[in-house]
Motif scaffolding. Structure first.
Motif, PDB file in Angstrom:
ATOM      1  N   MET A   1      28.973 -24.279  44.583  1.00 22.12           N
ATOM      2  CA  MET A   1      28.759 -25.616  44.008  1.00 22.12           C
ATOM      3  C   MET A   1      27.384 -25.671  43.388  1.00 22.12           C
ATOM      4  O   MET A   1      26.364 -25.571  44.064  1.00 22.12           O
ATOM      5  CB  MET A   1      28.890 -26.694  45.085  1.00 22.12           C
ATOM      6  CG  MET A   1      28.753 -28.105  44.557  1.00 22.12           C
ATOM      7  SD  MET A   1      29.056 -29.327  45.857  1.00 22.12           S
ATOM      8  CE  MET A   1      28.798 -30.849  44.946  1.00 22.12           C
ATOM      9  N   ALA A   2      27.323 -25.852  42.063  1.00 20.66           N
ATOM     10  CA  ALA A   2      26.060 -25.783  41.342  1.00 20.66           C
ATOM     11  C   ALA A   2      25.096 -26.899  41.738  1.00 20.66           C
ATOM     12  O   ALA A   2      23.888 -26.703  41.748  1.00 20.66           O
ATOM     13  CB  ALA A   2      26.308 -25.816  39.837  1.00 20.66           C
ATOM     14  N   LEU A   3      25.617 -28.072  42.080  1.00 23.77           N
ATOM     15  CA  LEU A   3      24.728 -29.183  42.410  1.00 23.77           C
ATOM     16  C   LEU A   3      23.837 -28.851  43.607  1.00 23.77           C
ATOM     17  O   LEU A   3      22.702 -29.329  43.685  1.00 23.77           O
ATOM     18  CB  LEU A   3      25.533 -30.455  42.696  1.00 23.77           C
ATOM     19  CG  LEU A   3      26.258 -31.100  41.511  1.00 23.77           C
ATOM     20  CD1 LEU A   3      26.875 -32.421  41.931  1.00 23.77           C
ATOM     21  CD2 LEU A   3      25.332 -31.297  40.324  1.00 23.77           C
ATOM     22  N   SER A   4      24.324 -28.044  44.528  1.00 26.44           N
ATOM     23  CA  SER A   4      23.517 -27.688  45.691  1.00 26.44           C
ATOM     24  C   SER A   4      22.383 -26.744  45.325  1.00 26.44           C
ATOM     25  O   SER A   4      21.456 -26.563  46.112  1.00 26.44           O
ATOM     26  CB  SER A   4      24.394 -27.054  46.770  1.00 26.44           C
ATOM     27  OG  SER A   4      24.950 -25.835  46.302  1.00 26.44           O
ATOM     28  N   ASP A   5      22.461 -26.128  44.148  1.00 28.62           N
ATOM     29  CA  ASP A   5      21.416 -25.214  43.685  1.00 28.62           C
ATOM     30  C   ASP A   5      20.450 -25.870  42.717  1.00 28.62           C
ATOM     31  O   ASP A   5      19.576 -25.203  42.153  1.00 28.62           O
ATOM     32  CB  ASP A   5      22.054 -23.996  42.998  1.00 28.62           C
ATOM     33  CG  ASP A   5      22.904 -23.180  43.956  1.00 28.62           C
ATOM     34  OD1 ASP A   5      22.484 -23.013  45.119  1.00 28.62           O
ATOM     35  OD2 ASP A   5      23.989 -22.729  43.543  1.00 28.62           O
ATOM     36  N   ILE A   6      20.600 -27.173  42.498  1.00 27.26           N
ATOM     37  CA  ILE A   6      19.782 -27.905  41.529  1.00 27.26           C
ATOM     38  C   ILE A   6      19.088 -29.066  42.235  1.00 27.26           C
ATOM     39  O   ILE A   6      19.703 -29.783  43.031  1.00 27.26           O
ATOM     40  CB  ILE A   6      20.651 -28.457  40.381  1.00 27.26           C
ATOM     41  CG1 ILE A   6      21.335 -27.318  39.612  1.00 27.26           C
ATOM     42  CG2 ILE A   6      19.814 -29.312  39.428  1.00 27.26           C
ATOM     43  CD1 ILE A   6      22.377 -27.793  38.616  1.00 27.26           C
ATOM     44  N   THR A   7      17.811 -29.256  41.931  1.00 23.13           N
ATOM     45  CA  THR A   7      17.076 -30.405  42.456  1.00 23.13           C
ATOM     46  C   THR A   7      16.610 -31.299  41.314  1.00 23.13           C
ATOM     47  O   THR A   7      15.827 -30.864  40.461  1.00 23.13           O
ATOM     48  CB  THR A   7      15.838 -29.965  43.259  1.00 23.13           C
ATOM     49  OG1 THR A   7      16.246 -29.133  44.344  1.00 23.13           O
ATOM     50  CG2 THR A   7      15.088 -31.169  43.809  1.00 23.13           C
ATOM     51  N   PRO A   8      17.076 -32.537  41.243  1.00 19.53           N
ATOM     52  CA  PRO A   8      16.507 -33.485  40.293  1.00 19.53           C
ATOM     53  C   PRO A   8      15.062 -33.807  40.681  1.00 19.53           C
ATOM     54  O   PRO A   8      14.758 -34.006  41.873  1.00 19.53           O
ATOM     55  CB  PRO A   8      17.406 -34.718  40.432  1.00 19.53           C
ATOM     56  CG  PRO A   8      18.674 -34.200  41.031  1.00 19.53           C
ATOM     57  CD  PRO A   8      18.241 -33.092  41.949  1.00 19.53           C
ATOM     58  N   VAL A   9      14.174 -33.855  39.704  1.00 16.45           N
ATOM     59  CA  VAL A   9      12.761 -34.149  39.940  1.00 16.45           C
ATOM     60  C   VAL A   9      12.363 -35.315  39.051  1.00 16.45           C
ATOM     61  O   VAL A   9      12.559 -35.274  37.825  1.00 16.45           O
ATOM     62  CB  VAL A   9      11.875 -32.922  39.655  1.00 16.45           C
ATOM     63  CG1 VAL A   9      10.401 -33.275  39.878  1.00 16.45           C
ATOM     64  CG2 VAL A   9      12.280 -31.748  40.535  1.00 16.45           C
ATOM     65  N   ILE A  10      11.780 -36.334  39.658  1.00  9.47           N
ATOM     66  CA  ILE A  10      11.428 -37.567  38.960  1.00  9.47           C
ATOM     67  C   ILE A  10       9.982 -37.917  39.266  1.00  9.47           C
ATOM     68  O   ILE A  10       9.558 -37.869  40.425  1.00  9.47           O
ATOM     69  CB  ILE A  10      12.322 -38.736  39.419  1.00  9.47           C
ATOM     70  CG1 ILE A  10      13.803 -38.411  39.187  1.00  9.47           C
ATOM     71  CG2 ILE A  10      11.933 -40.043  38.745  1.00  9.47           C
ATOM     72  CD1 ILE A  10      14.748 -39.332  39.940  1.00  9.47           C
ATOM     73  N   ILE A  11       9.205 -38.267  38.246  1.00 10.02           N
ATOM     74  CA  ILE A  11       7.915 -38.894  38.507  1.00 10.02           C
ATOM     75  C   ILE A  11       8.085 -40.395  38.242  1.00 10.02           C
ATOM     76  O   ILE A  11       8.760 -40.794  37.303  1.00 10.02           O
ATOM     77  CB  ILE A  11       6.766 -38.295  37.670  1.00 10.02           C
ATOM     78  CG1 ILE A  11       6.983 -38.488  36.170  1.00 10.02           C
ATOM     79  CG2 ILE A  11       6.598 -36.816  37.991  1.00 10.02           C
ATOM     80  CD1 ILE A  11       5.762 -38.092  35.342  1.00 10.02           C
ATOM     81  N   ALA A  12       7.518 -41.217  39.119  1.00  9.05           N
ATOM     82  CA  ALA A  12       7.802 -42.646  39.063  1.00  9.05           C
ATOM     83  C   ALA A  12       6.531 -43.466  39.251  1.00  9.05           C
ATOM     84  O   ALA A  12       5.692 -43.158  40.104  1.00  9.05           O
ATOM     85  CB  ALA A  12       8.815 -43.019  40.138  1.00  9.05           C
ATOM     86  N   HIS A  13       6.432 -44.525  38.448  1.00  6.87           N
ATOM     87  CA  HIS A  13       5.325 -45.489  38.570  1.00  6.87           C
ATOM     88  C   HIS A  13       5.862 -46.866  38.205  1.00  6.87           C
ATOM     89  O   HIS A  13       6.348 -47.074  37.090  1.00  6.87           O
ATOM     90  CB  HIS A  13       4.175 -45.098  37.655  1.00  6.87           C
ATOM     91  CG  HIS A  13       3.068 -46.112  37.622  1.00  6.87           C
ATOM     92  ND1 HIS A  13       2.151 -46.230  38.655  1.00  6.87           N
ATOM     93  CD2 HIS A  13       2.750 -47.059  36.704  1.00  6.87           C
ATOM     94  CE1 HIS A  13       1.300 -47.196  38.356  1.00  6.87           C
ATOM     95  NE2 HIS A  13       1.649 -47.720  37.186  1.00  6.87           N
ATOM     96  N   ASN A  14       5.808 -47.784  39.144  1.00 10.38           N
ATOM     97  CA  ASN A  14       6.279 -49.159  38.919  1.00 10.38           C
ATOM     98  C   ASN A  14       7.671 -49.166  38.278  1.00 10.38           C
ATOM     99  O   ASN A  14       7.891 -49.761  37.223  1.00 10.38           O
ATOM    100  CB  ASN A  14       5.279 -49.936  38.062  1.00 10.38           C
ATOM    101  CG  ASN A  14       4.024 -50.298  38.824  1.00 10.38           C
ATOM    102  OD1 ASN A  14       3.989 -50.229  40.058  1.00 10.38           O
ATOM    103  ND2 ASN A  14       2.977 -50.666  38.108  1.00 10.38           N
ATOM    104  N   ALA A  15       8.600 -48.503  38.947  1.00  7.05           N
ATOM    105  CA  ALA A  15       9.940 -48.298  38.378  1.00  7.05           C
ATOM    106  C   ALA A  15      11.021 -49.068  39.126  1.00  7.05           C
ATOM    107  O   ALA A  15      12.185 -48.684  39.093  1.00  7.05           O
ATOM    108  CB  ALA A  15      10.262 -46.811  38.378  1.00  7.05           C
TER     109      ALA A  15
END
Length: 257
Positions: A1-15
């Motif tokens: 399962m490809a999703l288990s090998d992928i990490t979403p990365v987000i930078i957030a400020h006042n979101a």
């Protein structure tokens, strides 16, 4: 399962206005990294409410450097970079789940659909918006620039397109343009290498409006296209006039000394 090998990365400020939808769309991933920098709203509390979110708080050092730092916090090498106002559609999630991750030299781009106060903008430079967002961190990273960062590709890299879009809630209030213009022009100011005289800045300002509104068919987007064109011209003006003012004041000071 490809999703288990992928990490979403987000930078957030006042979101707080958009982050819930973003994180809800990523519920199928085992881990999502949210790198938060100095929010004064409910961004931190929202991130903490999702079980699969790894929340890390730290400083903002420009978009490129900050995204590269956030990438080091993931537990997988394949990273899916997102902004805090973006959400992958079900079609894109299916594409991510079946993506071929056997070659780290391959990066993947996605089509971003940009929404301005509830309606998708199809022109004004916001229409065909393919961005490289899925990459292997051992081979690729973001350019080390303060603003308008992008994935840096090597000679052996190739980019493939993934079916399915990202929905980008780009603008919920027109005032966001003013905040963005000031923030981005300050970041540009910090890494400025060249100053232009005032007449050239004026020409660049008018050209930015004409380019967005006429050449990029912004007039077909109605009042939204007009707002975007004016914002682009204002952004161009302040980006260059702040640098021009700094250099002029510096020369005046030297002559006065």
């Amino acid at each position: 399962m490809a999703l288990s090998d992928i990490t979403p990365v987000i930078i957030a400020h006042n979101a707080e206005a958009t982050l819930p939808e973003t994180l809800e769309s990523l519920s199928a991933f085992p881990q999502v990294v949210v790198y938060e920098n100095g929010s004064t709203d409910q961004t931190v509390a929202i991130a903490e409410s999702f079980d699969n979110v790894k929340l890390v708080q730290g400083g903002f050092i420009g978009f490129g450097p900050t995204k590269n730092h956030a990438a080091t916090l993931a537990e997988t090498d394949w990273l899916f970079s997102l902004d805090a106002d973006e959400a992958p559609t079900a079609d894109l999630l299916r594409s991510l789940d079946t993506a071929d991750l056997s070659d780290p030299r391959v990066a993947y781009s996605v089509n971003r659909h940009n929404y301005f106060k509830g309606r998708r903008v199809r022109h004004s430079g916001w229409g065909s918006d393919w961005l490289t967002r899925l990459y292997h961190r051992d081979v690729h990273c973001f350019t080390e620039v303060q603003v308008h960062e992008s994935i840096s590709l090597t000679d052996g890299s190739s980019v493939r397109r993934l079916p399915g879009p990202i929905n980008h809630i780009a603008v919920t209030e027109i005032s966001q343009f003013l905040v963005k213009i000031d923030r981005y022009s300050e970041l540009r100011r910090a890494e400025a290498r060249r100053s232009y005289p005032a007449p050239v800045i004026l020409i660049k300002t008018f050209w930015a409006f004409f380019h967005t509104y006429v050449i990029r068919l912004g007039f077909l987007d109605g009042w939204r296209g007009l707002v975007i064109a004016v914002s682009d011209s204002n952004g161009t003006f302040y980006k260059y006039i702040k640098i021009h003012a700094d250099r002029t004041i510096e020369r005046e000071s030297q002559r006065g000394g």
